[in-house]
Design a protein around this motif. Sequence first.
Motif, PDB file in Angstrom:
ATOM      1  N   ASP A 253       0.715  -0.927   0.179  1.00  0.00           N
ATOM      2  CA  ASP A 253      -0.076  -0.076  -0.545  1.00  0.00           C
ATOM      3  C   ASP A 253       0.158   0.823  -0.046  1.00  0.00           C
ATOM      4  O   ASP A 253       0.295   2.328   0.438  1.00  0.00           O
ATOM      5  CB  ASP A 253      -1.419   0.076   1.046  1.00  0.00           C
ATOM      6  CG  ASP A 253      -2.066  -1.155   1.444  1.00  0.00           C
ATOM      7  OD1 ASP A 253      -2.539  -1.398   0.186  1.00  0.00           O
ATOM      8  OD2 ASP A 253      -2.563  -1.830   2.400  1.00  0.00           O
ATOM      9  N   ALA A 254       1.882   1.417  -0.220  1.00  0.00           N
ATOM     10  CA  ALA A 254       3.034   1.958  -0.294  1.00  0.00           C
ATOM     11  C   ALA A 254       3.050   3.208  -1.476  1.00  0.00           C
ATOM     12  O   ALA A 254       3.477   1.896  -2.895  1.00  0.00           O
ATOM     13  CB  ALA A 254       4.288   1.986   0.291  1.00  0.00           C
ATOM     14  N   GLY A 259       5.367   5.643   2.701  1.00  0.00           N
ATOM     15  CA  GLY A 259       4.924   6.257   4.048  1.00  0.00           C
ATOM     16  C   GLY A 259       5.746   7.831   4.730  1.00  0.00           C
ATOM     17  O   GLY A 259       4.800   8.506   5.611  1.00  0.00           O
ATOM     18  N   GLY A 260       6.217   8.797   3.416  1.00  0.00           N
ATOM     19  CA  GLY A 260       6.550  10.196   4.491  1.00  0.00           C
ATOM     20  C   GLY A 260       8.083   9.868   4.867  1.00  0.00           C
ATOM     21  O   GLY A 260       8.645  10.665   5.742  1.00  0.00           O
ATOM     22  N   ALA A 262      10.557  11.729   3.249  1.00  0.00           N
ATOM     23  CA  ALA A 262      10.850  13.579   2.842  1.00  0.00           C
ATOM     24  C   ALA A 262      11.188  13.820   3.768  1.00  0.00           C
ATOM     25  O   ALA A 262      12.069  15.152   3.821  1.00  0.00           O
ATOM     26  CB  ALA A 262      10.326  13.997   1.668  1.00  0.00           C
ATOM     27  N   GLY A 263      10.197  13.291   4.992  1.00  0.00           N
ATOM     28  CA  GLY A 263       9.713  15.029   6.022  1.00  0.00           C
ATOM     29  C   GLY A 263       8.905  14.868   6.724  1.00  0.00           C
ATOM     30  O   GLY A 263       8.057  13.994   6.647  1.00  0.00           O
ATOM     31  N   TYR A 264       9.453  15.185   8.027  1.00  0.00           N
ATOM     32  CA  TYR A 264       8.323  14.964   8.657  1.00  0.00           C
ATOM     33  C   TYR A 264       6.848  15.997   8.560  1.00  0.00           C
ATOM     34  O   TYR A 264       7.054  16.922   8.214  1.00  0.00           O
ATOM     35  CB  TYR A 264       8.320  15.262  10.263  1.00  0.00           C
ATOM     36  CG  TYR A 264       9.630  14.611  11.258  1.00  0.00           C
ATOM     37  CD1 TYR A 264       9.304  13.095  11.382  1.00  0.00           C
ATOM     38  CD2 TYR A 264       9.930  15.221  11.516  1.00  0.00           C
ATOM     39  CE1 TYR A 264      10.634  12.410  12.277  1.00  0.00           C
ATOM     40  CE2 TYR A 264      11.692  13.978  11.998  1.00  0.00           C
ATOM     41  CZ  TYR A 264      11.427  12.997  12.668  1.00  0.00           C
ATOM     42  OH  TYR A 264      12.373  12.589  12.933  1.00  0.00           O
ATOM     43  N   ASP A 265       5.609  15.489   8.808  1.00  0.00           N
ATOM     44  CA  ASP A 265       4.012  15.291   8.303  1.00  0.00           C
ATOM     45  C   ASP A 265       4.389  16.563   6.978  1.00  0.00           C
ATOM     46  O   ASP A 265       4.140  18.028   6.641  1.00  0.00           O
ATOM     47  CB  ASP A 265       3.896  17.082   9.386  1.00  0.00           C
ATOM     48  CG  ASP A 265       3.636  15.856  10.335  1.00  0.00           C
ATOM     49  OD1 ASP A 265       3.038  15.409  10.215  1.00  0.00           O
ATOM     50  OD2 ASP A 265       4.669  16.954  11.747  1.00  0.00           O
ATOM     51  N   THR A 270       1.534  11.226  -0.308  1.00  0.00           N
ATOM     52  CA  THR A 270       0.047  10.776  -0.496  1.00  0.00           C
ATOM     53  C   THR A 270      -0.607   9.365   0.185  1.00  0.00           C
ATOM     54  O   THR A 270      -1.380   9.063   0.183  1.00  0.00           O
ATOM     55  CB  THR A 270       0.137  11.020  -2.166  1.00  0.00           C
ATOM     56  OG1 THR A 270       1.257   9.836  -2.328  1.00  0.00           O
ATOM     57  CG2 THR A 270       0.376  12.121  -2.276  1.00  0.00           C
ATOM     58  N   ASP A 271       0.965   9.250   1.097  1.00  0.00           N
ATOM     59  CA  ASP A 271       0.197   7.732   1.770  1.00  0.00           C
ATOM     60  C   ASP A 271       1.326   7.991   3.224  1.00  0.00           C
ATOM     61  O   ASP A 271       1.365   7.057   3.847  1.00  0.00           O
ATOM     62  CB  ASP A 271       1.216   6.673   0.644  1.00  0.00           C
ATOM     63  CG  ASP A 271       2.593   7.040   1.497  1.00  0.00           C
ATOM     64  OD1 ASP A 271       3.118   7.473   0.729  1.00  0.00           O
ATOM     65  OD2 ASP A 271       3.102   5.706   0.890  1.00  0.00           O
ATOM     66  N   GLU A 272       0.457   8.912   3.630  1.00  0.00           N
ATOM     67  CA  GLU A 272       1.180   9.360   5.038  1.00  0.00           C
ATOM     68  C   GLU A 272       0.994   7.993   6.526  1.00  0.00           C
ATOM     69  O   GLU A 272      -0.038   7.929   6.252  1.00  0.00           O
ATOM     70  CB  GLU A 272       1.158  10.823   5.838  1.00  0.00           C
ATOM     71  CG  GLU A 272       2.510  11.144   6.991  1.00  0.00           C
ATOM     72  CD  GLU A 272       1.116  11.957   7.655  1.00  0.00           C
ATOM     73  OE1 GLU A 272       2.281  12.820   7.867  1.00  0.00           O
ATOM     74  OE2 GLU A 272       0.817  12.634   7.457  1.00  0.00           O
TER      75      GLU A 272
END
Length: 319
Positions: A253-254, A259-260, A262-265, A270-272
């Motif tokens: 599902d990634a 899942g994120g 590249a950086g926090y928040d 698109t798939d945090e």
Amino acid sequence: MSTSTTADVPGTPVPVLSLSPVVLPVPGRPVDLHVRVSAPVTGTGLPVLLLSHGHGPSHHLSSLNGYAPLANSWAAHGFVVVQPTHLTSRTLASQVADAPGAPDFWRSRAEDMTHVLDRLETIEDAVPQLAGRIDPTKVALAGHSLGGFTAALLLGAGLTDPDTGNPVHLREPRIKAGVLLAPPGRGGDVFNGPMARQWPVIGAVDFSTMDAPALVVTGDKDDPRHFTDMGPDWHADPYTLAPGPKSLLTLFDAEHGLGGIAGYDAAETTDENPERVAALARLTAAYLRTRLHPGDTAWQTACEALATGPDPVGRIVSK
């Protein structure tokens, strides 16, 4: 300060120190090379992990200021993480727009890593807490997206220069292993998306010579239709088309942000999924740990846990 090596306490995170920018003047480069250095506050004999950023829509994440979820975790688990700001960074756009190699700077991106390895003593001097703690014989590399392309070149992939037609090899023998995160795949007939004309160099890579050990990480929902209609399997090409030893981690599902990472928040994710990012950080650290410390069982243990545990984040195959 502790004198334990990273091999003593696998999997035990420790506090991290981080310093930026460490500035490395490079003759002929249009701007100095700026890097961030993150490291555990304890331990000696620390391996070096170079991290090549991608080329996403955010301004600062494609620079030494990005990828904190991975960089912090890797440093906490015993790596000295060095993050350069490549010339493709949006933070440098106004300074390098007319520089040779623009806009993709594919050769410069790889050369940045060689410059870092040439200057490890300078980096140690700039970060006094690191003095005498780096093992320069244990070097690994990770790269996300366009950074995965850069990593492939440094791990042995060949390239036909789109401008000259000449073969190029940028293998860096000091790099012992790598992790390619959502990397680009093959060229040829499948390289037929709307962005293919803008980035011909992406399709010019030959993975058949990428013989260094590597872990390729893909998301099974990462659709690269801007480059190809091949689907998510395109991102697995550095595993499929390269010789072993290689491993492929497919995250369920990634999407392209995995899942994120590249950086926090980060709004562009698109798939945090923080749990996915944490699992990815642990798995990649285990892989590199075993590759850099022969006899270490961290990767075998991680693979067994993934295969037998409930609700796995992905699957791993190797060759």
